[in-house]
Design a protein around this motif. Sequence first.
Motif, PDB file in Angstrom:
ATOM      1  N   THR A 161     -11.417   7.145  10.812  1.00  0.00           N
ATOM      2  CA  THR A 161     -11.756   5.893  11.503  1.00  0.00           C
ATOM      3  C   THR A 161     -10.632   4.874  11.371  1.00  0.00           C
ATOM      4  N   TYR A 162     -10.090   4.749  10.163  1.00  0.00           N
ATOM      5  CA  TYR A 162      -8.930   3.884   9.939  1.00  0.00           C
ATOM      6  C   TYR A 162      -8.225   4.340   8.668  1.00  0.00           C
ATOM      7  N   SER A 163      -7.064   3.775   8.421  1.00  0.00           N
ATOM      8  CA  SER A 163      -6.243   4.202   7.282  1.00  0.00           C
ATOM      9  C   SER A 163      -5.876   3.009   6.414  1.00  0.00           C
ATOM     10  N   LEU A 164      -5.821   3.260   5.102  1.00  0.00           N
ATOM     11  CA  LEU A 164      -5.376   2.243   4.158  1.00  0.00           C
ATOM     12  C   LEU A 164      -4.104   2.723   3.476  1.00  0.00           C
ATOM     13  N   HIS A 165      -3.197   1.780   3.243  1.00  0.00           N
ATOM     14  CA  HIS A 165      -1.934   2.102   2.583  1.00  0.00           C
ATOM     15  C   HIS A 165      -2.167   2.258   1.084  1.00  0.00           C
ATOM     16  N   LEU A 166      -1.730   3.383   0.523  1.00  0.00           N
ATOM     17  CA  LEU A 166      -1.889   3.671  -0.902  1.00  0.00           C
ATOM     18  C   LEU A 166      -0.552   4.100  -1.479  1.00  0.00           C
ATOM     19  N   ASN A 167      -0.245   3.578  -2.650  1.00  0.00           N
ATOM     20  CA  ASN A 167       0.984   3.947  -3.356  1.00  0.00           C
ATOM     21  C   ASN A 167       0.600   4.361  -4.769  1.00  0.00           C
ATOM     22  N   CYS A 168       0.898   5.596  -5.143  1.00  0.00           N
ATOM     23  CA  CYS A 168       0.632   6.089  -6.488  1.00  0.00           C
ATOM     24  C   CYS A 168       1.874   6.787  -7.021  1.00  0.00           C
ATOM     25  N   ALA A 169       2.188   6.548  -8.270  1.00  0.00           N
ATOM     26  CA  ALA A 169       3.338   7.203  -8.896  1.00  0.00           C
ATOM     27  C   ALA A 169       3.100   7.314 -10.388  1.00  0.00           C
ATOM     28  N   GLY A 170       3.828   8.249 -11.004  1.00  0.00           N
ATOM     29  CA  GLY A 170       3.718   8.451 -12.436  1.00  0.00           C
ATOM     30  C   GLY A 170       2.752   9.569 -12.771  1.00  0.00           C
ATOM     31  N   GLY A 171       2.580   9.788 -14.044  1.00  0.00           N
ATOM     32  CA  GLY A 171       1.673  10.818 -14.500  1.00  0.00           C
ATOM     33  C   GLY A 171       2.390  11.948 -15.205  1.00  0.00           C
ATOM     34  N   ASP A 188       4.888  12.990 -10.585  1.00  0.00           N
ATOM     35  CA  ASP A 188       5.884  12.262  -9.810  1.00  0.00           C
ATOM     36  C   ASP A 188       6.293  12.937  -8.506  1.00  0.00           C
ATOM     37  N   PRO A 189       6.542  14.261  -8.501  1.00  0.00           N
ATOM     38  CA  PRO A 189       6.926  14.876  -7.240  1.00  0.00           C
ATOM     39  C   PRO A 189       5.880  14.709  -6.138  1.00  0.00           C
ATOM     40  N   PHE A 190       4.629  14.430  -6.547  1.00  0.00           N
ATOM     41  CA  PHE A 190       3.569  14.225  -5.575  1.00  0.00           C
ATOM     42  C   PHE A 190       3.202  12.739  -5.456  1.00  0.00           C
ATOM     43  N   ALA A 191       4.124  11.882  -5.860  1.00  0.00           N
ATOM     44  CA  ALA A 191       3.899  10.450  -5.670  1.00  0.00           C
ATOM     45  C   ALA A 191       3.697  10.188  -4.196  1.00  0.00           C
ATOM     46  N   ILE A 192       2.774   9.281  -3.885  1.00  0.00           N
ATOM     47  CA  ILE A 192       2.492   8.994  -2.476  1.00  0.00           C
ATOM     48  C   ILE A 192       2.740   7.523  -2.176  1.00  0.00           C
ATOM     49  N   ASN A 193       3.200   7.290  -0.990  1.00  0.00           N
ATOM     50  CA  ASN A 193       3.391   5.939  -0.471  1.00  0.00           C
ATOM     51  C   ASN A 193       3.146   6.046   1.029  1.00  0.00           C
ATOM     52  N   LYS A 194       1.862   6.072   1.381  1.00  0.00           N
ATOM     53  CA  LYS A 194       1.519   6.358   2.765  1.00  0.00           C
ATOM     54  C   LYS A 194       0.153   5.770   3.100  1.00  0.00           C
ATOM     55  N   ARG A 195      -0.204   5.845   4.349  1.00  0.00           N
ATOM     56  CA  ARG A 195      -1.535   5.436   4.779  1.00  0.00           C
ATOM     57  C   ARG A 195      -2.467   6.641   4.705  1.00  0.00           C
ATOM     58  N   VAL A 196      -3.611   6.433   4.064  1.00  0.00           N
ATOM     59  CA  VAL A 196      -4.580   7.495   3.840  1.00  0.00           C
ATOM     60  C   VAL A 196      -5.767   7.268   4.769  1.00  0.00           C
ATOM     61  N   SER A 197      -6.084   8.256   5.591  1.00  0.00           N
ATOM     62  CA  SER A 197      -7.199   8.155   6.535  1.00  0.00           C
ATOM     63  C   SER A 197      -8.525   8.328   5.812  1.00  0.00           C
ATOM     64  N   VAL A 219      -0.020   5.060 -11.889  1.00  0.00           N
ATOM     65  CA  VAL A 219      -0.416   3.734 -11.432  1.00  0.00           C
ATOM     66  C   VAL A 219      -0.563   3.773  -9.912  1.00  0.00           C
ATOM     67  N   CYS A 220      -1.704   3.299  -9.430  1.00  0.00           N
ATOM     68  CA  CYS A 220      -1.964   3.244  -7.991  1.00  0.00           C
ATOM     69  C   CYS A 220      -2.248   1.807  -7.569  1.00  0.00           C
ATOM     70  N   PHE A 221      -1.709   1.430  -6.436  1.00  0.00           N
ATOM     71  CA  PHE A 221      -2.105   0.175  -5.807  1.00  0.00           C
ATOM     72  C   PHE A 221      -2.244   0.427  -4.315  1.00  0.00           C
ATOM     73  N   TYR A 222      -2.956  -0.450  -3.644  1.00  0.00           N
ATOM     74  CA  TYR A 222      -3.213  -0.236  -2.221  1.00  0.00           C
ATOM     75  C   TYR A 222      -3.380  -1.580  -1.537  1.00  0.00           C
ATOM     76  N   ASP A 223      -3.500  -1.544  -0.216  1.00  0.00           N
ATOM     77  CA  ASP A 223      -3.808  -2.734   0.567  1.00  0.00           C
ATOM     78  C   ASP A 223      -5.188  -2.572   1.177  1.00  0.00           C
ATOM     79  N   ARG A 224      -6.020  -3.589   1.023  1.00  0.00           N
ATOM     80  CA  ARG A 224      -7.331  -3.564   1.669  1.00  0.00           C
ATOM     81  C   ARG A 224      -7.173  -3.542   3.193  1.00  0.00           C
ATOM     82  N   ALA A 225      -8.259  -3.261   3.867  1.00  0.00           N
ATOM     83  CA  ALA A 225      -8.227  -3.215   5.329  1.00  0.00           C
ATOM     84  C   ALA A 225      -7.652  -4.514   5.895  1.00  0.00           C
TER      85      ALA A 225
END
Length: 409
Positions: A26-36, A12-21, A94-100
């Motif tokens: 070249t471009y970034s996708l938004h990824l959100n992961c939490a839990g574990g 959890d302390p390393f949960a991410i909610n950011k755009r990952v290059s 649990v991770c979810f993201y947005d496609r390009a």
Amino acid sequence: MFPMVDPSRSVDPFAINKRVSIYDDTYSLHLNCAGGPKPTEENKKRHFFSPTIVLETGLAMTSTVSWNQTLLIKLRNIGLFLNSEEGFGSDLRVCFYDRAGYGFSDSGPMPQTAKRNAEALYETLKAAEEIGPFILVGHSFGGNIIRIFAHAHSEQVAGIVFLDSDHEDRFERSAALWPAKSLDAYHAEFVNMATKMGAAGALASPFAAGDRLLVDEFSKMQVGHVYTAREIAATFKGKFFKAVSSEMLNYVHTNPPQIRKTVPYAPRTNLPVSVVIAISDITKYCTPKPRVPRDSKQFTNIDAENDTPASMCEPLHETNLAPSLAAAEAQAHFEGQWKLATQLSRVTRVLFVESSHYVVFDAPDAIVEAVEAVVLEARRFARGEFVSWHETTENQEDEELVEMEDDYF
């Protein structure tokens, strides 16, 4: 054997909610992961099987629209009974993201196909150091994406959940059942929709929310889903319409051959699979007749050698041609679900749900149920792998096996 999780890397302390290059920035996708697993000193010394759930949306649906907070919490809580000891992992990651082009992600390279989306998802998880093993969950078009992912990276996939997902034979089969509407006619429909999406993308600012007419149109398409202000802001942007337009252009003719190239259909025949089928999509063709009630925790297990489509869903007609276009499309959809359930694995469960195609809105508890079944089966499989590995290892004391099993499971 599946990689065992290092609890210090996925917490959890390393949960991410950011755009990952990805692809060298070249471009970034938004990824959100939490839990574990929780970051206690004891856990940092221990390794155990704790899969990460990865959610893939359907066509023209951002992650903000598809996955509400209540569903995400329920999915994470599946892990509560797996590792309930004091100070041990209390939930699943649990991770979810947005496609390009979707949501908070950048626009990506064109054309935007199922294969390109699957490769981008893999690169995003790798760049974010999400180590798996992964339980892939795909709704509609997302089912195509996770199949390609599972084929290309089978060593990282512990199970698959299809939420009323598409099958590559859908349009060809429907055209065969109702020749008045050809495969090219389906393609023309998607080209028409793609043109409208492209026009909307050209007229809209890359950052501006869509106007009321666009929102209303999407709401009608998605069985009356009421868009919140947050969902509108996360969805209706110029880059979103551009991305959806490209996906639609490639939907009928480009994506199916990409998916067929994943034959054999699954990484292994004992891959745990759950198939959630929306009843409203098949009722013009057949009446579901599961061998168990459709209550909570009640799945129909598939016997791939002895079951037939008719043993699962009683047909309303018994001809080579369908009596209507609606019946043809319903039959093609059900047969596609049957193939997902029987061609991909021998460890499959099917769940019929009283729902429209948009099970993410109508049947969130069924999604949790389907994921839970796959997690449990994957855990059993991992345990079997662990024991098999130990039996082939020399000079290992039985007491040490017991201690390691306690840590692993």
